[in-house]
Design an enzyme around this catalytic site. Structure first.
Site, mmCIF file in Angstrom:
data_model
loop_
_atom_site.group_PDB
_atom_site.id
_atom_site.type_symbol
_atom_site.label_atom_id
_atom_site.label_comp_id
_atom_site.label_asym_id
_atom_site.label_seq_id
_atom_site.Cartn_x
_atom_site.Cartn_y
_atom_site.Cartn_z
ATOM 1 N N HIS A 182 15.571 12.874 12.087
ATOM 2 C CA HIS A 182 14.094 12.786 13.060
ATOM 3 C C HIS A 182 12.900 11.705 12.668
ATOM 4 C CE1 HIS A 182 12.042 15.444 9.584
ATOM 5 N NE2 HIS A 182 11.398 14.298 9.615
ATOM 6 N N HIS A 183 13.325 10.987 11.759
ATOM 7 C CA HIS A 183 12.820 9.592 11.636
ATOM 8 C C HIS A 183 13.226 8.802 12.492
ATOM 9 C CE1 HIS A 183 10.346 11.174 8.104
ATOM 10 N NE2 HIS A 183 11.282 11.868 8.017
ATOM 11 N N ARG B 34 1.468 1.096 15.073
ATOM 12 C CA ARG B 34 1.203 0.888 13.771
ATOM 13 C C ARG B 34 1.792 -0.387 13.207
ATOM 14 N NH1 ARG B 34 5.911 4.559 10.544
ATOM 15 N NH2 ARG B 34 4.880 3.896 8.625
ATOM 16 N N THR C 294 7.496 27.163 5.573
ATOM 17 C CA THR C 294 6.060 26.642 5.329
ATOM 18 C C THR C 294 5.285 27.499 5.943
ATOM 19 O OG1 THR C 294 7.090 24.333 5.621
ATOM 20 C CG2 THR C 294 4.826 24.454 5.563
ATOM 21 N N TYR D 174 8.951 16.306 0.479
ATOM 22 C CA TYR D 174 8.945 17.518 -0.274
ATOM 23 C C TYR D 174 8.652 17.102 -1.911
ATOM 24 C CZ TYR D 174 9.247 19.244 4.307
ATOM 25 O OH TYR D 174 9.201 19.430 5.698
ATOM 26 N N TRP E 139 7.138 0.084 4.030
ATOM 27 C CA TRP E 139 7.532 0.709 2.624
ATOM 28 C C TRP E 139 8.973 1.231 2.779
ATOM 29 C CZ3 TRP E 139 8.763 5.867 1.017
ATOM 30 C CH2 TRP E 139 8.798 6.667 2.295
ATOM 31 N N GLU F 37 11.842 13.032 -0.152
ATOM 32 C CA GLU F 37 10.768 12.668 -0.849
ATOM 33 C C GLU F 37 9.456 13.237 -0.361
ATOM 34 O OE1 GLU F 37 10.456 10.584 -3.461
ATOM 35 O OE2 GLU F 37 8.256 10.018 -3.073
ATOM 36 N N SER G 39 -0.938 26.891 -5.519
ATOM 37 C CA SER G 39 -0.480 28.582 -5.834
ATOM 38 C C SER G 39 -1.281 28.745 -7.160
ATOM 39 C CB SER G 39 0.770 28.591 -5.984
ATOM 40 O OG SER G 39 1.548 28.070 -4.671
ATOM 41 N N SER H 156 12.877 6.184 -13.743
ATOM 42 C CA SER H 156 11.915 6.920 -14.529
ATOM 43 C C SER H 156 11.571 8.381 -13.803
ATOM 44 C CB SER H 156 10.463 6.072 -14.151
ATOM 45 O OG SER H 156 9.397 6.884 -14.582
ATOM 46 N N SER H 157 11.845 8.356 -12.649
ATOM 47 C CA SER H 157 11.742 9.629 -11.930
ATOM 48 C C SER H 157 12.938 10.431 -12.266
ATOM 49 C CB SER H 157 11.725 9.711 -10.278
ATOM 50 O OG SER H 157 10.552 8.845 -9.934
ATOM 51 N N HIS I 296 13.302 11.784 3.605
ATOM 52 C CA HIS I 296 12.651 13.194 3.847
ATOM 53 C C HIS I 296 12.620 14.080 2.928
ATOM 54 C CE1 HIS I 296 10.462 15.435 6.779
ATOM 55 N NE2 HIS I 296 11.059 16.264 6.273
ATOM 56 N N ASP J 248 7.138 21.456 -26.768
ATOM 57 C CA ASP J 248 6.925 20.124 -26.005
ATOM 58 C C ASP J 248 7.863 20.224 -24.795
ATOM 59 O OD1 ASP J 248 6.815 17.262 -25.487
ATOM 60 O OD2 ASP J 248 5.545 17.102 -27.303
ATOM 61 N N HIS K 39 0.841 -1.249 0.087
ATOM 62 C CA HIS K 39 0.031 -0.006 0.075
ATOM 63 C C HIS K 39 0.841 1.238 -0.045
ATOM 64 C CE1 HIS K 39 -2.944 3.048 1.303
ATOM 65 N NE2 HIS K 39 -2.368 3.218 2.130
ATOM 66 N N LYS L 3 4.578 30.166 3.229
ATOM 67 C CA LYS L 3 3.767 29.839 2.184
ATOM 68 C C LYS L 3 2.074 29.644 2.766
ATOM 69 C CE LYS L 3 6.555 26.846 -0.850
ATOM 70 N NZ LYS L 3 5.701 27.346 -1.988
#
Lengths: 32, 534
Positions: free
Chosen positions: B310-311, B458, B336, B265, B150, B263, B276, B177-178, B261, B114, B85, B339
């Site tokens: 921090h993770h 979890r 943040t 953002y 994950w 990722e 925006s 790909s990315s 991390h 293009d 998931h 924004k």
């Protein structure tokens, strides 16, 4: 070489170096 | 007041009306296409299919958690569902959705014909179905799909069956790909802007994608390196992460989160870009503090590389390390906050209307701010040590990922659907979709804060009786949330097949090039001659 190709190759080089560099770093650090 | 205005007959620059679709028709058109609009469409439909696949797994997870005890799935399969998931939603649904937006919008917004590398663009997309197939096929291998989460932490990765290898290969393909897509986006934005379209005149969506693409180029190879080292630990006798061979499992966590991390953002910044565009359009005002938005986005991207640990406060690290990562993380609240302030200031004294895109953008604003705030809570070491790996964390990142990225994606689809298809969606059904999504999302995830604060871990298929009530409510919310998305599918198909013809410029306040310089629907080839910008 076109400007687009130069930009792309530079970015690809950064990506590839990061990938190889991170594995190489821990390969040599751990003495594997 | 309705925002729908008809400006038929206004002047268009720099486009033609040759709507031919290349050399092939039917399926071959889609396989061989090099057109940015076709490829954008492919990304968006692929993303929706993956959203459904990942969503079905979420339904299975919530079904199992509806009441205590093991009801439907054995714990191993449950772990496989949670792992897949996460992987499918992050890499298969959310990221491709925003690449789809980038493909459709960036060339039209900067006045380019293009993407810079059209064939590479085709290949970037067609890597994805193969990667997704590997993830799904891993369920049918001996031992099933990996049940490692994950994050694919070592040493669990070494203990998994062949499904782990397929997953690692899938991550390689998704990463490739990315990176190729990002190289294309950066090159397009830097080199192919129309004359007069300076960087600081670009729509903010292009800015957020430019910064995101740099993040991808820098961060994805780190993930690729981490899973490659896991692969060599599994099969080639290395011990990068194997303590028995002199390696360090915690090293994997450091490397993974150095990617992980940024990722967050990579997912959030394009969502900021979409919002925006939407908020100023429905406020009929220019975006407040454009330059500060650009600098704040850059600041968030830079800070995202120095907060990874921090993770992992609970793995054991010196208190100086904990303090550094705590302070660095709380710093992110500043750009943040800039924004959020700017979005609110854009609406301030604006001539607001609340069509579906605006509703989703405002929903994003409320819920993402809440998710950001719980992120701030989790950044504090003493609190995080209590809440680590509880449902509080699950609630937090779903507020960021679903309410952040998904709500922004919905806002963007409703906003640009008329431009893409030339048809209007059903506004009443759109509003129903928003409110059902908003209500069921909060029923699903808000209560998970309580579960986490009460100590529910979890990634468990069973739990003590004390957690039953909130889990039941959360599951009911999840089923409602999932069903609501079928309404979205119906709504989009209805718009494409029989929607009312869209006016040239359906949104009064929209002012980027695709609205001001191109007809609706956008022609197959646009800006073959660069537009003239004053």
């Amino acid at each position: 070489m076109s400007r687009n190709l130069k930009t792309a190759l530079l970015l690809a080089l950064v990506s590839l170096s990061t990938f190889v560099g991170i594995i190489a770093k821990y390969w040599f650090l751990n003495g594997k | 007041m309705s925002a729908v205005i008809d400006t038929h007959g206004h002047a268009h620059d720099g486009h033609d009306h040759h709507d031919h679709h290349g050399g092939y028709g039917g399926v071959l058109r889609w396989i061989t296409t090099t057109n940015h609009k076709d490829i954008g469409t492919l990304y968006l439909w692929f993303s929706f299919i993956m959203f459904m696949v990942g969503g079905t797994m979420a339904m299975a997870i919530r079904l199992e958690l509806f009441q205590p005890g093991i009801q439907f799935f054995n714990p191993d399969l449950f772990n496989q569902f949670t792992t897949m998931h996460g992987l499918i939603m992050v890499f298969g649904a959310i990221m491709p959705a925003f690449v789809g937006f980038a493909n459709w919008q960036i060339p039209m917004m900067i006045g380019a014909p293009d993407m810079a590398f059209a064939r590479l663009n085709n290949w970037s997309f067609w890597l994805l179905p193969f990667a997704a197939s590997l993830l799904v096929i891993s369920f049918f291998t001996p031992g099933g799909a990996p049940g490692v989460g994950w994050t694919m932490y070592a040493p669990l990765t070494v203990q998994m069956g062949v499904g782990m290898d397929l997953t690692i290969f899938a991550v390689h393909l998704l990463g490739m790909s990315s990176i190729l897509g990002s190289i294309n986006i950066i090159t397009t934005i830097l080199n192919m802007r129309a004359p007069g379209m300076t960087l600081m005149r670009m729509p903010l969506f292009c800015w957020t994608w430019l910064i995101t693409a740099y993040l991808l180029v820098a961060a994805m190879p780190v993930l690729a390196g981490a899973v490659t080292m896991s692969l060599t630990d599994r099969h080639f006798g290395t011990s990068f992460f194997n303590a028995a061979g002199g390696g360090d499992p915690v090293l994997y966590q450091h490397i993974f989160w150095f990617f992980g991390h940024p990722e967050v953002y990579i997912i959030a910044l394009p969502a900021f870009g979409v919002v925006s565009q939407v908020i100023p359009a429905f406020s009929r005002k220019p975006l407040f503090g454009y330059a500060s938005m650009v600098y704040a986005t850059s600041a968030i991207a830079i800070l995202s590389f120095i907060v990874w640990a921090h993770h992992m406060y609970t793995v054991g690290m010196p208190v100086q390390g904990q303090l550094f990562f705590m302070y660095a993380t709380t710093l992110i609240a500043i750009p943040t906050g800039v924004k959020v302030f700017n979005w609110v200031a854009t609406m301030w004294k604006g001539s607001l209307t609340f069509e579906t895109p605006m509703l989703f953008a405002i929903g994003f604003l409320f819920l993402f701010t809440l998710g950001g705030f719980t992120g701030l809570v989790l950044s504090l070491v003493p609190i995080d040590i209590q809440l680590h790996d509880t449902y509080y964390v699950v609630a937090h990142f779903h507020y960021v990922m679903v309410a952040g990225a998904l709500f922004a994606a919905f806002a963007g689809i409703y906003f640009w659907l008329p431009k893409w298809t030339g048809r209007m969606y059903d506004e009443t059904l759109g509003k129903w979709h928003f409110w059902l999504t908003m209500i069921f999302f909060n029923i699903t995830f808000f209560v998970q804060h309580f579960l986490g604060l009460a100590g529910m871990p979890r990634r468990i298929p069973d739990y003590p009786l004390i957690f039953e009530s909130w889990n039941k409510i959360s599951s009911i919310g999840a089923f409602g949330f999932g069903l609501s998305q079928l309404l979205f599918l119906y709504l989009v198909l209805k718009a494409i097949r029989s929607g009312e013809k869209a006016p040239e410029k359906p949104w009064e306040g929209a002012d980027s090039l695709e609205w001001t310089h191109l007809p609706t629907p956008a022609p197959y080839h646009s800006f073959e001659t660069p537009p003239v910008l004053k």
